[in-house]
Scaffold this motif. Structure first.
Motif, PDB file in Angstrom:
ATOM      1  N   ASP A 118      10.961 -10.070  11.233  1.00 36.31           N
ATOM      2  CA  ASP A 118      10.595  -9.178  12.332  1.00 36.31           C
ATOM      3  C   ASP A 118      11.810  -8.871  13.207  1.00 36.31           C
ATOM      4  O   ASP A 118      12.035  -7.725  13.613  1.00 36.31           O
ATOM      5  N   GLN A 177       6.409  -2.849   6.700  1.00 38.77           N
ATOM      6  CA  GLN A 177       5.213  -2.019   6.612  1.00 38.77           C
ATOM      7  C   GLN A 177       4.186  -2.628   5.668  1.00 38.77           C
ATOM      8  O   GLN A 177       2.979  -2.531   5.904  1.00 38.77           O
ATOM      9  N   ALA A 180       2.480  -5.456   7.488  1.00 36.80           N
ATOM     10  CA  ALA A 180       1.516  -4.955   8.470  1.00 36.80           C
ATOM     11  C   ALA A 180       0.252  -4.443   7.789  1.00 36.80           C
ATOM     12  O   ALA A 180      -0.854  -4.628   8.304  1.00 36.80           O
TER      13      ALA A 180
END
Length: 204
Positions: A118, A177, A180
């Motif tokens: 992150d 992505q 997520a």
């Protein structure tokens, strides 16, 4: 990270002959700390305290926290590259080589904390290193698919298209992505990508 792996152009901090072993060991400790916990929330004071050294010593490795972080990211991927390529060199069958490569990438990324990924994604100099490695890894996968097609182990596919699809997935992993959207860690995403590729490419 997730991402692919290559040898970046930038080098880790240069270590002078005097005190080089200690500085090298300290840098390895720094890399392990950042990979294990991330770096966005850690100040230079925090790093010095955790590594039991002075800020001056850290400045001997790099001129700022940002430079330290980028050097650590470069070092992480460079070392991982060497190990992945060693695994690949030991495989001979084209299908085995593709699987070995992607699973070796997965193994290198597995111990890395989600916070590190992150933080890398949010810090442009580090994100650029990760993205360059990811694109290099996608190119390596294309080469491995071409090997398999030429050897008759893989079905005749449009290799450039397949490589473009794979690259897109890898970039999505690197940009967090996939994590997520699916909840998969980067290493798990690479494992799933390996399964999909091998299932789709192998001749029946």
């Amino acid at each position: 990270m997730g991402g692919g792996i290559e040898t970046p152009a930038a080098d880790p901090p240069k270590l002078t002959a005097r005190g080089a072993p200690r500085r090298s060991a300290l840098f390895e400790e720094l890399v392990a700390l950042l990979v294990g916990e991330g770096f966005a929330r850690l100040t230079l004071d925090d790093l010095a305290a955790r590594l039991r050294c002075s800020k001056r010593t850290l400045y001997g490795l790099a001129g700022s926290k940002e430079q330290l972080v980028r050097a650590a990211v470069v070092h992480f991927f460079r070392r991982a590259t060497a190990r992945v390529e060693a695994v690949l060199a030991a495989a001979t069958d084209p299908a085995e080589r593709l699987a070995a490569y992607l699973r070796a990438v997965s193994a290198e990324l597995a111990p890395v904390s989600p916070q590190f990924f992150d933080d890398v994604a949010a810090f442009e100099p580090a994100a650029e290193v990760y993205e360059r490695n990811t694109r290099a890894a996608a190119g390596r996968v294309q080469q491995l698919i071409e090997e398999g097609v030429r050897a008759g182990v893989f079905r005749e596919v449009h290799v450039t298209f397949a490589a473009d699809v794979i690259s897109s997935v890898m970039v999505r992993i690197q940009r967090r992505q996939v994590a997520a959207a699916t909840g998969l860690a980067d290493a798990e995403a690479y494992e799933q990508l390996a399964e999909l590729l091998l299932s789709g490419l192998r001749r029946a």
